[in-house]
Design a protein around this motif. Structure first.
Motif, PDB file in Angstrom:
ATOM      1  N   SER A  85       0.726  -4.330 -29.956  1.00 44.79           N
ATOM      2  CA  SER A  85       1.330  -5.456 -30.684  1.00 44.79           C
ATOM      3  C   SER A  85       0.635  -6.767 -30.338  1.00 44.79           C
ATOM      4  O   SER A  85       0.410  -7.610 -31.216  1.00 44.79           O
ATOM      5  N   ALA A  86       0.297  -6.929 -29.075  1.00 43.96           N
ATOM      6  CA  ALA A  86      -0.394  -8.140 -28.650  1.00 43.96           C
ATOM      7  C   ALA A  86      -1.751  -8.262 -29.334  1.00 43.96           C
ATOM      8  O   ALA A  86      -2.141  -9.348 -29.783  1.00 43.96           O
ATOM      9  N   VAL A  87      -2.465  -7.154 -29.428  1.00 45.63           N
ATOM     10  CA  VAL A  87      -3.769  -7.161 -30.108  1.00 45.63           C
ATOM     11  C   VAL A  87      -3.597  -7.611 -31.554  1.00 45.63           C
ATOM     12  O   VAL A  87      -4.314  -8.493 -32.027  1.00 45.63           O
ATOM     13  N   GLN A  88      -2.633  -7.028 -32.255  1.00 51.08           N
ATOM     14  CA  GLN A  88      -2.417  -7.380 -33.654  1.00 51.08           C
ATOM     15  C   GLN A  88      -2.035  -8.849 -33.817  1.00 51.08           C
ATOM     16  O   GLN A  88      -2.531  -9.537 -34.712  1.00 51.08           O
ATOM     17  N   THR A  89      -1.171  -9.335 -32.946  1.00 54.99           N
ATOM     18  CA  THR A  89      -0.727 -10.725 -33.014  1.00 54.99           C
ATOM     19  C   THR A  89      -1.881 -11.683 -32.735  1.00 54.99           C
ATOM     20  O   THR A  89      -2.049 -12.686 -33.446  1.00 54.99           O
ATOM     21  N   LEU A  90      -2.673 -11.398 -31.718  1.00 58.84           N
ATOM     22  CA  LEU A  90      -3.807 -12.262 -31.394  1.00 58.84           C
ATOM     23  C   LEU A  90      -4.857 -12.251 -32.500  1.00 58.84           C
ATOM     24  O   LEU A  90      -5.425 -13.298 -32.833  1.00 58.84           O
ATOM     25  N   GLU A  91      -5.114 -11.093 -33.076  1.00 61.61           N
ATOM     26  CA  GLU A  91      -6.073 -11.026 -34.174  1.00 61.61           C
ATOM     27  C   GLU A  91      -5.568 -11.810 -35.392  1.00 61.61           C
ATOM     28  O   GLU A  91      -6.340 -12.504 -36.048  1.00 61.61           O
ATOM     29  N   ALA A  92      -4.296 -11.703 -35.683  1.00 64.41           N
ATOM     30  CA  ALA A  92      -3.720 -12.458 -36.800  1.00 64.41           C
ATOM     31  C   ALA A  92      -3.800 -13.959 -36.534  1.00 64.41           C
ATOM     32  O   ALA A  92      -4.142 -14.735 -37.432  1.00 64.41           O
ATOM     33  N   ALA A  93      -3.511 -14.354 -35.313  1.00 63.00           N
ATOM     34  CA  ALA A  93      -3.589 -15.776 -34.968  1.00 63.00           C
ATOM     35  C   ALA A  93      -5.019 -16.291 -35.097  1.00 63.00           C
ATOM     36  O   ALA A  93      -5.252 -17.392 -35.602  1.00 63.00           O
ATOM     37  N   MET A 110      -9.344 -25.322 -37.431  1.00 62.30           N
ATOM     38  CA  MET A 110      -9.373 -25.267 -35.980  1.00 62.30           C
ATOM     39  C   MET A 110     -10.832 -25.069 -35.553  1.00 62.30           C
ATOM     40  O   MET A 110     -11.547 -24.280 -36.161  1.00 62.30           O
ATOM     41  N   PRO A 111     -11.249 -25.755 -34.509  1.00 64.40           N
ATOM     42  CA  PRO A 111     -12.617 -25.559 -34.013  1.00 64.40           C
ATOM     43  C   PRO A 111     -12.867 -24.104 -33.614  1.00 64.40           C
ATOM     44  O   PRO A 111     -11.945 -23.358 -33.293  1.00 64.40           O
ATOM     45  N   GLU A 112     -14.119 -23.698 -33.655  1.00 67.09           N
ATOM     46  CA  GLU A 112     -14.487 -22.304 -33.394  1.00 67.09           C
ATOM     47  C   GLU A 112     -14.152 -21.861 -31.970  1.00 67.09           C
ATOM     48  O   GLU A 112     -13.821 -20.700 -31.747  1.00 67.09           O
ATOM     49  N   ALA A 113     -14.201 -22.745 -30.981  1.00 65.75           N
ATOM     50  CA  ALA A 113     -13.959 -22.354 -29.586  1.00 65.75           C
ATOM     51  C   ALA A 113     -12.567 -21.733 -29.387  1.00 65.75           C
ATOM     52  O   ALA A 113     -12.463 -20.648 -28.809  1.00 65.75           O
ATOM     53  N   PRO A 114     -11.488 -22.364 -29.866  1.00 72.09           N
ATOM     54  CA  PRO A 114     -10.172 -21.730 -29.699  1.00 72.09           C
ATOM     55  C   PRO A 114     -10.068 -20.391 -30.447  1.00 72.09           C
ATOM     56  O   PRO A 114      -9.441 -19.449 -29.962  1.00 72.09           O
ATOM     57  N   VAL A 115     -10.680 -20.303 -31.617  1.00 72.63           N
ATOM     58  CA  VAL A 115     -10.671 -19.053 -32.375  1.00 72.63           C
ATOM     59  C   VAL A 115     -11.389 -17.974 -31.576  1.00 72.63           C
ATOM     60  O   VAL A 115     -10.930 -16.837 -31.471  1.00 72.63           O
ATOM     61  N   SER A 116     -12.502 -18.339 -30.992  1.00 73.49           N
ATOM     62  CA  SER A 116     -13.268 -17.404 -30.167  1.00 73.49           C
ATOM     63  C   SER A 116     -12.449 -16.940 -28.971  1.00 73.49           C
ATOM     64  O   SER A 116     -12.471 -15.760 -28.610  1.00 73.49           O
ATOM     65  N   HIS A 117     -11.705 -17.858 -28.369  1.00 75.55           N
ATOM     66  CA  HIS A 117     -10.856 -17.497 -27.228  1.00 75.55           C
ATOM     67  C   HIS A 117      -9.762 -16.513 -27.654  1.00 75.55           C
ATOM     68  O   HIS A 117      -9.458 -15.562 -26.922  1.00 75.55           O
ATOM     69  N   LEU A 118      -9.181 -16.745 -28.821  1.00 77.30           N
ATOM     70  CA  LEU A 118      -8.151 -15.823 -29.313  1.00 77.30           C
ATOM     71  C   LEU A 118      -8.733 -14.439 -29.559  1.00 77.30           C
ATOM     72  O   LEU A 118      -8.123 -13.425 -29.219  1.00 77.30           O
ATOM     73  N   ARG A 119      -9.918 -14.399 -30.128  1.00 77.13           N
ATOM     74  CA  ARG A 119     -10.556 -13.101 -30.375  1.00 77.13           C
ATOM     75  C   ARG A 119     -10.918 -12.409 -29.066  1.00 77.13           C
ATOM     76  O   ARG A 119     -10.819 -11.179 -28.952  1.00 77.13           O
ATOM     77  N   THR A 120     -11.338 -13.185 -28.075  1.00 78.48           N
ATOM     78  CA  THR A 120     -11.646 -12.616 -26.766  1.00 78.48           C
ATOM     79  C   THR A 120     -10.390 -12.049 -26.123  1.00 78.48           C
ATOM     80  O   THR A 120     -10.411 -10.951 -25.548  1.00 78.48           O
ATOM     81  N   LEU A 121      -9.282 -12.771 -26.217  1.00 78.79           N
ATOM     82  CA  LEU A 121      -8.009 -12.265 -25.685  1.00 78.79           C
ATOM     83  C   LEU A 121      -7.596 -10.983 -26.389  1.00 78.79           C
ATOM     84  O   LEU A 121      -7.111 -10.044 -25.744  1.00 78.79           O
ATOM     85  N   ALA A 122      -7.779 -10.917 -27.694  1.00 79.98           N
ATOM     86  CA  ALA A 122      -7.440  -9.703 -28.440  1.00 79.98           C
ATOM     87  C   ALA A 122      -8.291  -8.532 -27.962  1.00 79.98           C
ATOM     88  O   ALA A 122      -7.783  -7.427 -27.754  1.00 79.98           O
ATOM     89  N   ALA A 123      -9.573  -8.776 -27.764  1.00 81.80           N
ATOM     90  CA  ALA A 123     -10.474  -7.717 -27.284  1.00 81.80           C
ATOM     91  C   ALA A 123     -10.089  -7.284 -25.876  1.00 81.80           C
ATOM     92  O   ALA A 123     -10.128  -6.087 -25.556  1.00 81.80           O
ATOM     93  N   ASP A 124      -9.707  -8.232 -25.039  1.00 81.01           N
ATOM     94  CA  ASP A 124      -9.280  -7.894 -23.676  1.00 81.01           C
ATOM     95  C   ASP A 124      -8.012  -7.050 -23.686  1.00 81.01           C
ATOM     96  O   ASP A 124      -7.899  -6.081 -22.929  1.00 81.01           O
ATOM     97  N   ALA A 125      -7.058  -7.412 -24.533  1.00 86.41           N
ATOM     98  CA  ALA A 125      -5.815  -6.638 -24.628  1.00 86.41           C
ATOM     99  C   ALA A 125      -6.101  -5.237 -25.151  1.00 86.41           C
ATOM    100  O   ALA A 125      -5.530  -4.256 -24.667  1.00 86.41           O
TER     101      ALA A 125
END
Length: 64
Positions: free
Chosen positions: A50-58, A1-16
């Motif tokens: 739980s959302a943080v854990q799920t987003l980080e795993a994704a 997967m390109p880095e941009a979507p991964v970065s977005h997932l990590r940003t969402l995890a940090a926000d949660a």
């Protein structure tokens, strides 16, 4: 997967995680909550965790 979507997932995890911390900070100063309100806020806190854990795993799986 390109880095941009991964970065977005990590940003969402940090926000949660930040939202979970803000909820925790708020709960420490609130007094006189009914048991129902306390329970609901506890559920919200747990759900954010739980959302943080799920987003980080994704993000980890997407980066692999």
């Amino acid at each position: 997967m390109p880095e941009a979507p991964v970065s977005h997932l990590r940003t969402l995890a940090a926000d949660a995680e930040a939202l979970q911390q803000r909820l925790h900070d708020t709960l420490t100063v609130l007094d006189g909550l009914t048991p129902t309100v306390s329970f609901r806020l506890g559920e919200a806190f747990s759900s954010l965790g739980s959302a943080v854990q799920t987003l980080e795993a994704a993000a980890s799986e997407a980066a692999a």
